[in-house]
Design an enzyme around this catalytic site. Sequence first.
Site, PDB file in Angstrom:
ATOM      1  N   LYS A 126       0.814  -1.198   0.207  1.00 25.03           N
ATOM      2  CA  LYS A 126      -0.032  -0.037   0.176  1.00 25.03           C
ATOM      3  C   LYS A 126       0.893   1.297  -0.148  1.00 25.03           C
ATOM      4  CE  LYS A 126      -4.108  -2.269   1.613  1.00 25.03           C
ATOM      5  NZ  LYS A 126      -3.493  -3.398   1.849  1.00 25.03           N
TER       6      LYS A 126
HETATM    7  C1  LIG Z   1      -3.951  -4.727   1.016  1.00 25.94           C
HETATM    8  C2  LIG Z   1      -3.157  -5.858   0.875  1.00 25.94           C
HETATM    9  C3  LIG Z   1      -3.684  -6.918  -0.021  1.00 25.94           C
HETATM   10  C4  LIG Z   1      -4.853  -6.885  -1.016  1.00 25.94           C
HETATM   11  O1  LIG Z   1      -4.716  -5.964  -2.050  1.00 25.94           O
HETATM   12  P1  LIG Z   1      -6.095  -5.240  -2.788  1.00 25.94           P
HETATM   13  O2  LIG Z   1      -5.576  -4.162  -3.826  1.00 25.94           O
HETATM   14  O3  LIG Z   1      -6.964  -5.075  -1.744  1.00 25.94           O
HETATM   15  O4  LIG Z   1      -6.843  -6.623  -3.384  1.00 25.94           O
HETATM   16  C5  LIG Z   1      -2.718  -8.051  -0.330  1.00 25.94           C
HETATM   17  N1  LIG Z   1      -1.696  -8.244   0.629  1.00 25.94           N
HETATM   18  C6  LIG Z   1      -1.490  -7.153   1.617  1.00 25.94           C
HETATM   19  C7  LIG Z   1      -0.209  -7.505   2.378  1.00 25.94           C
HETATM   20  C8  LIG Z   1      -2.138  -5.919   1.591  1.00 25.94           C
HETATM   21  O5  LIG Z   1      -1.768  -4.949   2.755  1.00 25.94           O
END
Ligand SMILES: *Cc1c(COP(=O)(O)O)cnc(C)c1O
Length: 495
Positions: free
Chosen positions: A111
Site C-alpha cells: 500500500k
Molecule cells: C491490501 C493488501 C492486499 C490486498 O490488496 P487489494 O488491492 O485489496 O486486493 C494483499 N496483501 C497485503 C499485504 C495487503 O496489505
Amino acid sequence: MKFISTRGGNERVTGAQAIVQGLAANGGLFVPEKFPQVTAAELEEMLALSYAERAARILHKYLDEYDEDGLLSACEAAYSRFEGPDPAPLVKIDDGVYILELFHGPTCAFKDMALTLLPYLLRKGCDLCGIKEKILILVATSGDTGKAALEGFKDAEGVKIMVFYPNDGVSKMQKLQMCTQDGSNVNVVAVKGNFDDCQTAVKAIFNSADCAEALKDKGYLLSSANSINFGRLAPQIVYYFSSYLDLVSSGQIEPGTPIDFSVPTGNFGNILAAYYAKLMGLPIRRLHCASNMNNILTDFLSKGEYDARREFYKTTSPSMDILISSNLERLLFEVSGRNGKLTAERMNKLKSDKVYKITPEEQAEIAKTFVGGWASEDEVVETVYDVFCDTGYTMDTHTGCAMKVAVDWFEKNKKDTTNMVVVSTANPYKFPQDVLYAVTGNDVRDSFKGIKRLHVATAMKVPASLSGLRDKPVRFNTVVSSDKMFDEVLKFVSE
Ligand SMILES: *Cc1c(COP(=O)(O)O)cnc(C)c1O
C-alpha cells in the site's frame, strides 16, 4: 482525460476532481473515459528510465492536467523513502518465475506504493480545483491501511490525518506501529468496539452535512484515502509496466512477449491495476487472482455468481480477509460494455441480497484474462516452506497464497512456458510469527521474538521501521466510544 462513474449518469470530471472527491455523486467509482495507450515504441523508450520517471510518464497519461515535471518530483520524493535504489525490485527464483517485491516502503507493505504519492496527488488536485481549505483525511482501519496512510501523509503540507482503530480489533504490532507514529499533523484514536462500529461511525461523519459545516468553519475539507480512490489505483498501474520493462532490459523476455501475474487479492485494487495496464497495451496474458480461505473471488470467476452469503474466516493473510471486494465494480463496468445502469443494479443487488450474477458472455470476457485460485491455511504454510527450502527465498503469508496459485497453475499446465511474476505484497517480518512457523515449525507468542528468530532462521535483513518500533515512545493513547469520535475530530482541527 475525463472520468465518469461506473454507475452511469452524466457526471464527467477531471482526474484532480476524481481524486479530491473520491467517489462519484451517484455512489459509483470513477473510471477513465477511455484507456490511454502505450505503444511498443513508447515502451522501448521507457526501458532506459528510472522507476520514478516511468511512474510520472504513466500517471501523466491519466492525470494530464497535472504537469509532468511536478509529477516527476513527487514520484522521486515518494520513492526515495523506500529502502534500496529500486522501489519495486524483481527477484528471479526459478526459470520463468519471478517475485515482484512491493514491500520496500515505510510500512513494509504494497500500500506504500500508492499512499506515499497520494498526498501530492490530493494536495495538487485541490489546487487545480481551486479549493482553498486544508484537508482532513479520516481513516477507519483494521490495521494496515491506517499505518500506511499515516506514513504517507505525515508532515504533508495543508493536510491533517486522523486514524481510528477498534481498541480490541488490531494486533499488538499494528497498535504499536500506529500509536508511535511521528509527524506534526497526525492523530490516532482507539474506539471502543469492533471494526464495524468504528467504520460505521466514520462513514456517518462523511455523510453528515452538519459535520462538513463544522469542519468548514475551521477551514477543513473532509477526504478519504481508501482504495477505491483513483489516486490509490493509478500509482499501482506503474509497477506492472516497470516490472515488464525490467524483464525486457535484463534480457529475460523479448519485447512484446506476453507474461502472467499472480496477485494476492483482497479488495481487488492491486489486480485491477494490472488489468488497466493490459487495457493500456502492456503485453499481459493471464492474471491469476489469488485468494485465501475467503475464496469468494475464486467462486465468482468460476461460476459467474458473486455470493457473499458465506462464513467469514480470520486467516494468517488478514489483508485478504474480505468478502466485498469494492474494486471489482470497475471490472464489471468494463466487461458489461461500460453499462452503468447494469453495474448500478448489480451493486444494489449486492447490498440488498448479498448476491448477484453476471451473464455467460461477461464471464467469458473475464475468463479471457482472469483465472482464480486460492490457498488453504495449511497450503500457505507448505508453500512458504517449500519455496524457502527449494530456493532460499522467504516470503510472507499473502505472497504465499499467490505463489500457491502459481504453482497449481504450472502443475495443471506443464507445457506452459509463459513467464510468471508473483506479486509480493508484504515483507515477511510484517507477519513474523506466521512466517517463522512456516519456515521452522516454531511457535512464538511475541512479535519481536518472532522477528529475532526469523532473522536467525533466514538471515534476511530486518527493516529498521519494524525493529526500531520497540524503543519508540507511544504518542497516542486516547480511547473513546464511537459517539464521541467527532468531538475528537473537532479538537484535532482546532489545535
Ligand atoms: C491490501 C493488501 C492486499 C490486498 O490488496 P487489494 O488491492 O485489496 O486486493 C494483499 N496483501 C497485503 C499485504 C495487503 O496489505
